[in-house]
Design an enzyme around this catalytic site. Sequence first.
Site, short mmCIF file in Angstrom:
data_model
loop_
_atom_site.label_atom_id
_atom_site.label_comp_id
_atom_site.label_asym_id
_atom_site.label_seq_id
_atom_site.Cartn_x
_atom_site.Cartn_y
_atom_site.Cartn_z
N HIS A 175 -7.16 -9.69 7.84
CA HIS A 175 -6.34 -8.71 7.12
C HIS A 175 -5.85 -7.54 7.97
O HIS A 175 -5.15 -6.68 7.48
CB HIS A 175 -7.08 -8.16 5.90
CG HIS A 175 -8.24 -7.27 6.26
ND1 HIS A 175 -9.50 -7.75 6.48
CD2 HIS A 175 -8.33 -5.93 6.44
CE1 HIS A 175 -10.32 -6.76 6.77
NE2 HIS A 175 -9.64 -5.63 6.76
C1 UD1 Z 1 -7.71 -1.34 3.80
C2 UD1 Z 1 -8.23 -0.42 4.89
C3 UD1 Z 1 -8.89 -1.24 5.98
C4 UD1 Z 1 -9.96 -2.14 5.40
C5 UD1 Z 1 -9.38 -2.98 4.28
C6 UD1 Z 1 -10.51 -3.74 3.64
C7 UD1 Z 1 -6.94 1.64 5.36
C8 UD1 Z 1 -5.97 2.26 6.26
N1 UD1 Z 1 -7.13 0.30 5.53
O1 UD1 Z 1 -6.71 -2.18 4.37
O2 UD1 Z 1 -9.51 -0.38 6.91
O3 UD1 Z 1 -10.47 -2.97 6.41
O4 UD1 Z 1 -8.78 -2.13 3.30
O5 UD1 Z 1 -10.10 -4.75 2.81
O6 UD1 Z 1 -7.52 2.29 4.55
N2 UD1 Z 1 -3.12 -4.87 -2.15
C9 UD1 Z 1 -3.10 -5.53 -3.36
N3 UD1 Z 1 -4.14 -5.32 -4.21
C10 UD1 Z 1 -5.18 -4.49 -3.95
C11 UD1 Z 1 -5.17 -3.81 -2.73
C12 UD1 Z 1 -4.14 -4.02 -1.83
O7 UD1 Z 1 -2.19 -6.30 -3.65
O8 UD1 Z 1 -6.09 -4.35 -4.79
C13 UD1 Z 1 -2.01 -5.15 -1.20
C14 UD1 Z 1 -0.83 -4.20 -1.37
O9 UD1 Z 1 0.32 -4.92 -1.11
C15 UD1 Z 1 -1.08 -3.18 -0.26
C16 UD1 Z 1 -1.73 -4.02 0.82
O10 UD1 Z 1 -2.52 -4.97 0.14
O11 UD1 Z 1 0.09 -2.57 0.16
C17 UD1 Z 1 -2.60 -3.23 1.76
O12 UD1 Z 1 -3.57 -2.43 1.07
P1 UD1 Z 1 -4.17 -1.09 1.74
O13 UD1 Z 1 -5.29 -0.56 0.93
O14 UD1 Z 1 -3.07 -0.17 2.10
O15 UD1 Z 1 -4.72 -1.59 3.12
P2 UD1 Z 1 -5.62 -2.85 3.46
O16 UD1 Z 1 -4.84 -3.75 4.35
O17 UD1 Z 1 -6.20 -3.39 2.21
N1 UDP Z 2 -16.06 -9.67 1.40
C1 UDP Z 2 -16.10 -10.16 0.09
N2 UDP Z 2 -15.17 -11.08 -0.30
C2 UDP Z 2 -14.20 -11.54 0.51
C3 UDP Z 2 -14.14 -11.03 1.84
C4 UDP Z 2 -15.07 -10.10 2.24
O1 UDP Z 2 -16.99 -9.77 -0.68
O2 UDP Z 2 -13.37 -12.37 0.07
C5 UDP Z 2 -17.04 -8.65 1.81
C6 UDP Z 2 -17.79 -8.89 3.10
O3 UDP Z 2 -18.96 -9.64 2.89
C7 UDP Z 2 -18.11 -7.47 3.54
C8 UDP Z 2 -16.90 -6.69 3.10
O4 UDP Z 2 -16.29 -7.47 2.06
O5 UDP Z 2 -19.27 -7.00 2.84
C9 UDP Z 2 -15.94 -6.46 4.23
O6 UDP Z 2 -14.74 -5.95 3.74
P1 UDP Z 2 -13.35 -6.12 4.48
O7 UDP Z 2 -13.40 -7.25 5.43
O8 UDP Z 2 -12.31 -6.13 3.42
O9 UDP Z 2 -13.20 -4.72 5.23
P2 UDP Z 2 -13.63 -4.17 6.67
O10 UDP Z 2 -15.11 -4.37 6.79
O11 UDP Z 2 -12.84 -4.90 7.68
O12 UDP Z 2 -13.23 -2.75 6.62
#
Ligand code: UD1
Ligand code: UDP
Length: 363
Positions: A207
């Site tokens: 992601h």
């Molecule tokens: C965010 C965090 C990242 C973390 C990740 C974990 C920041 C800058 N980034 O990235 O550090 O590793 O979460 O998963 O805070 N979206 C949906 N539904 C949701 C959430 C997001 O559709 O419930 C889609 C939207 O199109 C959105 C995109 O995902 O624009 C990105 O979401 P965002 O929270 O901005 O960043 P992540 O890539 O999820």
């Molecule tokens: N995780 C989850 N379901 C998924 C993918 C990840 O529960 O489909 C859990 C994973 O075990 C870990 C956390 O989400 O505990 C990590 O989150 P993510 O990878 O979104 O964020 P990051 O750690 O990169 O910020």
Amino acid sequence: MARKIMGVVGARPNFMKMAPIWRVLAGKAAYSRVLVHTGQHYDDNMSRIFFDDLRLPKPDVYLGVGSGSHGAQTGTIMIEFEKALLSERADLVMVVGDVNSTMACSLVAVKMGVPVAHVEAGLRSFDRTMPEEINRMVTDIVADLLFTTCAEAGENLIREHVDARKIHFVGNVMIDSLYYYSPLADASPVLDTLALEKGGYGLVTLHRPSNVDEFGTFKKILDALLVLGERCPLVFPVHPRTRKMLATWGTVPPPDRIRMLDPVGYLDFLKLMKHARIVLTDSGGIQEETTVLGIPCLTIRENTERPITITVGTNVLTGSDTGTIVDEGLKALAGGAGRRGIPELWDGRASERIAGVIDAYFS
Ligand code: UD1
Ligand code: UDP
């Protein structure tokens, strides 16, 4: 009178970090707790499912900020969190990790004279193109209590002139959750539901914007996954950011090699990790979890803010080069990089240590 602690969660990796702290604080009469969910993540399978799986209480305050550009999302969280903090008048704001919600709420709190505790402080990738690196640095510079997961994190903070008295090496709350919820994860039916054999599949998550926002880079990774998927079928719960990009490109890999799913809950994911032959990811937290589980992890990134997972754990950095991912993947499938060590204090008791430090801070 009980001190009021306001805990902030917003995105998927926050929930499993806050859950064990919240549980320990619940057992202490000295504190009242207010849980704030910013709403940065809002889909059921990115948010609600974690409250169910982790038995986290429903948030006391839901800010409902949703998605947006960095400026818009960070700004909206700040505006909404300021209102919440004004009405709740907390004695301490506790933030975890490195997402936009972490930084935004820390900035609001410090400007309102409310002390900030940052859990998972001091991690550095030294890559300022990562939004999380900026969030980490800003949060750490304004925090009053900095809880670290490893010695290197403390060293990073000292190098940035953080007062050593603020830094507390407590271990890793994400691993508190891993141990605590492990028996519940064992009871998950996910392997049967997906017709997977223990040790018979690889698990993928991707992601990071650097991997999934541009087709050229994603294609290099996908090519490697397709090769590895021939040797060992891959299961890929797809993050909504990635899902959106795949839809734009019209990319659908063959399901016998790469089986795409919606994101799964914590218990199902923990079970999938435990029995995977190999994990390929760009997640921060998954590097740590696979280290403790002893599962080979290929991190599809050029760097990591968690180098201890390489020096002590099972993690290998591959970058996004197709050949490197394939080579490292084949090595891991051939039995390389299995269980190694578990980092110091990743023992399931970090939250208790955090509560102990907070007791001392207020006394
Ligand atoms: C965010 C965090 C990242 C973390 C990740 C974990 C920041 C800058 N980034 O990235 O550090 O590793 O979460 O998963 O805070 N979206 C949906 N539904 C949701 C959430 C997001 O559709 O419930 C889609 C939207 O199109 C959105 C995109 O995902 O624009 C990105 O979401 P965002 O929270 O901005 O960043 P992540 O890539 O999820
Ligand atoms: N995780 C989850 N379901 C998924 C993918 C990840 O529960 O489909 C859990 C994973 O075990 C870990 C956390 O989400 O505990 C990590 O989150 P993510 O990878 O979104 O964020 P990051 O750690 O990169 O910020």
